[in-house]
Design a protein around this motif. Structure first.
Motif, PDB file in Angstrom:
ATOM      1  N   SER A 192       0.346  -1.650  -1.348  1.00  0.00           N
ATOM      2  CA  SER A 192       1.345  -2.517  -0.719  1.00  0.00           C
ATOM      3  C   SER A 192       0.780  -3.083   0.572  1.00  0.00           C
ATOM      4  O   SER A 192       0.186  -2.342   1.378  1.00  0.00           O
ATOM      5  CB  SER A 192       2.634  -1.744  -0.423  1.00  0.00           C
ATOM      6  N   ASP A 193       0.980  -4.372   0.779  1.00  0.00           N
ATOM      7  CA  ASP A 193       0.520  -5.007   2.015  1.00  0.00           C
ATOM      8  C   ASP A 193       1.227  -4.443   3.240  1.00  0.00           C
ATOM      9  O   ASP A 193       0.707  -4.539   4.359  1.00  0.00           O
ATOM     10  CB  ASP A 193       0.753  -6.520   1.941  1.00  0.00           C
ATOM     11  N   LEU A 194       2.407  -3.861   3.060  1.00  0.00           N
ATOM     12  CA  LEU A 194       3.154  -3.305   4.184  1.00  0.00           C
ATOM     13  C   LEU A 194       2.474  -2.083   4.797  1.00  0.00           C
ATOM     14  O   LEU A 194       2.804  -1.691   5.916  1.00  0.00           O
ATOM     15  CB  LEU A 194       4.572  -2.921   3.740  1.00  0.00           C
ATOM     16  N   LEU A 195       1.534  -1.483   4.069  1.00  0.00           N
ATOM     17  CA  LEU A 195       0.916  -0.237   4.531  1.00  0.00           C
ATOM     18  C   LEU A 195      -0.480  -0.444   5.115  1.00  0.00           C
ATOM     19  O   LEU A 195      -1.142   0.531   5.491  1.00  0.00           O
ATOM     20  CB  LEU A 195       0.856   0.770   3.378  1.00  0.00           C
ATOM     21  N   VAL A 196      -0.938  -1.690   5.196  1.00  0.00           N
ATOM     22  CA  VAL A 196      -2.245  -1.956   5.807  1.00  0.00           C
ATOM     23  C   VAL A 196      -2.155  -1.657   7.300  1.00  0.00           C
ATOM     24  O   VAL A 196      -1.230  -2.103   7.982  1.00  0.00           O
ATOM     25  CB  VAL A 196      -2.674  -3.416   5.569  1.00  0.00           C
ATOM     26  N   VAL A 197      -3.113  -0.878   7.812  1.00  0.00           N
ATOM     27  CA  VAL A 197      -3.093  -0.477   9.224  1.00  0.00           C
ATOM     28  C   VAL A 197      -4.463  -0.697   9.853  1.00  0.00           C
ATOM     29  O   VAL A 197      -5.466  -0.873   9.155  1.00  0.00           O
ATOM     30  CB  VAL A 197      -2.688   1.007   9.389  1.00  0.00           C
ATOM     31  N   LYS A 198      -4.480  -0.672  11.186  1.00  0.00           N
ATOM     32  CA  LYS A 198      -5.734  -0.762  11.926  1.00  0.00           C
ATOM     33  C   LYS A 198      -5.823   0.435  12.848  1.00  0.00           C
ATOM     34  O   LYS A 198      -4.940   0.679  13.663  1.00  0.00           O
ATOM     35  CB  LYS A 198      -5.810  -2.057  12.731  1.00  0.00           C
ATOM     36  N   LYS A 199      -6.864   1.216  12.673  1.00  0.00           N
ATOM     37  CA  LYS A 199      -7.079   2.420  13.477  1.00  0.00           C
ATOM     38  C   LYS A 199      -8.517   2.446  13.967  1.00  0.00           C
ATOM     39  O   LYS A 199      -9.446   2.206  13.189  1.00  0.00           O
ATOM     40  CB  LYS A 199      -6.803   3.689  12.655  1.00  0.00           C
ATOM     41  N   GLN A 200      -8.681   2.728  15.239  1.00  0.00           N
ATOM     42  CA  GLN A 200     -10.019   2.833  15.833  1.00  0.00           C
ATOM     43  C   GLN A 200     -10.858   1.594  15.494  1.00  0.00           C
ATOM     44  O   GLN A 200     -12.003   1.683  15.082  1.00  0.00           O
ATOM     45  CB  GLN A 200     -10.713   4.115  15.354  1.00  0.00           C
ATOM     46  N   LYS A 201     -10.235   0.420  15.653  1.00  0.00           N
ATOM     47  CA  LYS A 201     -10.884  -0.878  15.456  1.00  0.00           C
ATOM     48  C   LYS A 201     -11.312  -1.130  14.010  1.00  0.00           C
ATOM     49  O   LYS A 201     -12.115  -2.021  13.734  1.00  0.00           O
ATOM     50  CB  LYS A 201     -12.106  -1.026  16.377  1.00  0.00           C
ATOM     51  N   LYS A 202     -10.792  -0.331  13.087  1.00  0.00           N
ATOM     52  CA  LYS A 202     -11.096  -0.535  11.670  1.00  0.00           C
ATOM     53  C   LYS A 202      -9.813  -0.767  10.900  1.00  0.00           C
ATOM     54  O   LYS A 202      -8.793  -0.121  11.136  1.00  0.00           O
ATOM     55  CB  LYS A 202     -11.845   0.675  11.092  1.00  0.00           C
ATOM     56  N   ARG A 203      -9.869  -1.701   9.950  1.00  0.00           N
ATOM     57  CA  ARG A 203      -8.722  -2.020   9.116  1.00  0.00           C
ATOM     58  C   ARG A 203      -8.753  -1.165   7.856  1.00  0.00           C
ATOM     59  O   ARG A 203      -9.793  -1.016   7.224  1.00  0.00           O
ATOM     60  CB  ARG A 203      -8.756  -3.511   8.744  1.00  0.00           C
ATOM     61  N   TYR A 204      -7.614  -0.592   7.495  1.00  0.00           N
ATOM     62  CA  TYR A 204      -7.508   0.235   6.303  1.00  0.00           C
ATOM     63  C   TYR A 204      -6.434  -0.322   5.373  1.00  0.00           C
ATOM     64  O   TYR A 204      -5.299  -0.568   5.787  1.00  0.00           O
ATOM     65  CB  TYR A 204      -7.136   1.681   6.652  1.00  0.00           C
ATOM     66  N   CYS A 205      -6.803  -0.513   4.121  1.00  0.00           N
ATOM     67  CA  CYS A 205      -5.852  -0.919   3.083  1.00  0.00           C
ATOM     68  C   CYS A 205      -5.766   0.226   2.076  1.00  0.00           C
ATOM     69  O   CYS A 205      -6.660   0.391   1.237  1.00  0.00           O
ATOM     70  CB  CYS A 205      -6.320  -2.203   2.404  1.00  0.00           C
ATOM     71  N   PRO A 206      -4.725   1.067   2.166  1.00  0.00           N
ATOM     72  CA  PRO A 206      -4.661   2.264   1.317  1.00  0.00           C
ATOM     73  C   PRO A 206      -4.310   1.949  -0.133  1.00  0.00           C
ATOM     74  O   PRO A 206      -3.472   1.100  -0.420  1.00  0.00           O
ATOM     75  CB  PRO A 206      -3.566   3.105   1.976  1.00  0.00           C
ATOM     76  N   ILE A 207      -4.985   2.652  -1.036  1.00  0.00           N
ATOM     77  CA  ILE A 207      -4.735   2.570  -2.475  1.00  0.00           C
ATOM     78  C   ILE A 207      -4.326   3.966  -2.938  1.00  0.00           C
ATOM     79  O   ILE A 207      -5.030   4.944  -2.676  1.00  0.00           O
ATOM     80  CB  ILE A 207      -5.994   2.120  -3.246  1.00  0.00           C
ATOM     81  N   TYR A 208      -3.203   4.046  -3.625  1.00  0.00           N
ATOM     82  CA  TYR A 208      -2.648   5.336  -4.018  1.00  0.00           C
ATOM     83  C   TYR A 208      -2.766   5.550  -5.522  1.00  0.00           C
ATOM     84  O   TYR A 208      -2.639   4.615  -6.311  1.00  0.00           O
ATOM     85  CB  TYR A 208      -1.170   5.433  -3.606  1.00  0.00           C
ATOM     86  N   PHE A 209      -2.973   6.813  -5.897  1.00  0.00           N
ATOM     87  CA  PHE A 209      -3.057   7.174  -7.311  1.00  0.00           C
ATOM     88  C   PHE A 209      -1.699   7.581  -7.875  1.00  0.00           C
ATOM     89  O   PHE A 209      -1.550   7.674  -9.097  1.00  0.00           O
ATOM     90  CB  PHE A 209      -4.049   8.326  -7.514  1.00  0.00           C
ATOM     91  N   GLN A 210      -0.740   7.840  -6.985  1.00  0.00           N
ATOM     92  CA  GLN A 210       0.577   8.261  -7.443  1.00  0.00           C
ATOM     93  C   GLN A 210       1.639   7.351  -6.835  1.00  0.00           C
ATOM     94  O   GLN A 210       1.668   7.131  -5.618  1.00  0.00           O
ATOM     95  CB  GLN A 210       0.860   9.714  -7.055  1.00  0.00           C
ATOM     96  N   LYS A 211       2.516   6.829  -7.677  1.00  0.00           N
ATOM     97  CA  LYS A 211       3.601   5.966  -7.218  1.00  0.00           C
ATOM     98  C   LYS A 211       4.507   6.706  -6.243  1.00  0.00           C
ATOM     99  O   LYS A 211       5.010   6.119  -5.276  1.00  0.00           O
ATOM    100  CB  LYS A 211       4.402   5.459  -8.420  1.00  0.00           C
ATOM    101  N   GLU A 212       4.696   7.996  -6.457  1.00  0.00           N
ATOM    102  CA  GLU A 212       5.555   8.777  -5.570  1.00  0.00           C
ATOM    103  C   GLU A 212       5.005   8.810  -4.146  1.00  0.00           C
ATOM    104  O   GLU A 212       5.771   8.782  -3.166  1.00  0.00           O
ATOM    105  CB  GLU A 212       5.708  10.203  -6.107  1.00  0.00           C
ATOM    106  N   ASP A 213       3.680   8.855  -4.001  1.00  0.00           N
ATOM    107  CA  ASP A 213       3.068   8.898  -2.674  1.00  0.00           C
ATOM    108  C   ASP A 213       3.262   7.584  -1.922  1.00  0.00           C
ATOM    109  O   ASP A 213       3.582   7.573  -0.730  1.00  0.00           O
ATOM    110  CB  ASP A 213       1.570   9.217  -2.782  1.00  0.00           C
ATOM    111  N   ILE A 214       3.060   6.458  -2.599  1.00  0.00           N
ATOM    112  CA  ILE A 214       3.214   5.170  -1.925  1.00  0.00           C
ATOM    113  C   ILE A 214       4.686   4.897  -1.616  1.00  0.00           C
ATOM    114  O   ILE A 214       5.004   4.308  -0.570  1.00  0.00           O
ATOM    115  CB  ILE A 214       2.584   4.021  -2.743  1.00  0.00           C
ATOM    116  N   GLU A 215       5.591   5.349  -2.466  1.00  0.00           N
ATOM    117  CA  GLU A 215       7.015   5.182  -2.181  1.00  0.00           C
ATOM    118  C   GLU A 215       7.409   5.958  -0.926  1.00  0.00           C
ATOM    119  O   GLU A 215       8.182   5.461  -0.095  1.00  0.00           O
ATOM    120  CB  GLU A 215       7.846   5.653  -3.370  1.00  0.00           C
ATOM    121  N   ARG A 216       6.867   7.151  -0.788  1.00  0.00           N
ATOM    122  CA  ARG A 216       7.167   7.961   0.398  1.00  0.00           C
ATOM    123  C   ARG A 216       6.658   7.277   1.672  1.00  0.00           C
ATOM    124  O   ARG A 216       7.344   7.243   2.698  1.00  0.00           O
ATOM    125  CB  ARG A 216       6.528   9.346   0.229  1.00  0.00           C
ATOM    126  N   GLU A 217       5.466   6.685   1.598  1.00  0.00           N
ATOM    127  CA  GLU A 217       4.911   5.979   2.756  1.00  0.00           C
ATOM    128  C   GLU A 217       5.718   4.714   3.073  1.00  0.00           C
ATOM    129  O   GLU A 217       5.939   4.384   4.235  1.00  0.00           O
ATOM    130  CB  GLU A 217       3.459   5.610   2.478  1.00  0.00           C
TER     131      GLU A 217
END
Length: 262
Positions: free
Chosen positions: A178-203
């Motif tokens: 989900s684009d809503l979960l893209v974050v920037k930490k320590q000057k690096k951009r992270y786009c998380p990819i999840y293997f479980q739908k339940e995990d991304i729903e929780r986030e």
């Protein structure tokens, strides 16, 4: 991903995706386990590989194999090995592939594979066991020429089909983003990819407290692990594909970033 053939218009009940996924697993174990081949000492090779970056800088703009592998760090899959920690390999008569390693996203599916090995090949199955291996190790072994086939979690196949309205089959290992979960930490951009739908729903529930239920599902995109990895391999650095980070099942983004950065 290949679209399935249209379903005939009839009064027959809709197919059960979860049952179809279980049938897929049983079909592959029944067909492949009877074509066992000689073990291959791949786990030892994975454990003794040079660390990422130790092979020298590449002049290519494309992502190097160790860069792609780094994004997969920490996600376990399960395979069957003999007493010497060598992969128990199979051949697939349908594709002609030989020395094929089967990797399960659920330990219970690897247990089922182990039972098939012991039943079909008692000598080979003697001392065989289920062994976890991380996806970054698998990717580097693949880069060295070892072929693998993933057996996805049937529940996540069902989840993917619910998000992909109109489909009755899913090709590959489902991953969720989900684009809503893209974050920037320590000057690096992270786009998380999840293997479980339940995990991304929780986030997503934490990131967007106003969204839930069907509104939450609309924020989730689904694809296949195999397609995502192919696109990472052919795209250049700083194209956005190098921002991807795969989140192991049961973990959240912050937890995983802290673990891989430690």
């Amino acid at each position: 991903m290949t679209d399935p053939a249209p379903s005939p218009a009839s009064a027959a009940p809709p197919p059960n995706p979860l049952a179809a996924a279980s049938s897929f697993l049983h079909h592959h174990l029944s067909r492949l386990a009877s074509h066992l081949t000689a073990p291959r000492p791949a786990l030892a090779a994975a454990a003794t590989r040079a660390p990422p970056g130790a092979q020298g800088a590449s002049l290519s703009l494309a992502l190097a194999p160790d860069e792609v592998a780094r994004s997969l760090t920490g996600t376990p899959v399960f395979t069957v090995c003999n007493s010497n920690n060598e992969f128990v390999l199979v051949s697939d008569p349908a594709t002609g592939l030989r020395s094929l390693g089967l990797l399960c996203f659920r330990s219970e599916d690897a247990d089922a594979l182990l039972s098939h090995v012991r039943t079909r090949q008692p000598v080979l199955g003697r001392g065989a066991k289920v062994v976890p291996i991380t996806l970054d190790q698998v990717y580097m072994l693949k880069a060295e020429g070892i072929a693998f086939r993933f057996l996805p979690d049937p529940l996540q196949i069902k989840n993917a089909l619910e998000l992909k309205s109109g489909l009755t089959a899913f090709d590959g290992v489902p991953v969720f983003q989900s684009d809503l979960l893209v974050v920037k930490k320590q000057k690096k951009r992270y786009c998380p990819i999840y293997f479980q739908k339940e995990d991304i729903e929780r986030e997503l529930m934490k990131a967007s407290k106003s969204s839930k239920g069907s509104a939450l599902s609309k924020q989730i995109m689904v694809g296949s692990l195999e397609d995502v990895l192919k696109k990472m391999e052919i795209n250049e650095r700083n194209s956005g594909w190098d921002d991807l980070i795969f989140i192991p099942p049961g973990k959240n983004l912050n937890q995983h970033i802290n673990e891989v950065s430690a």
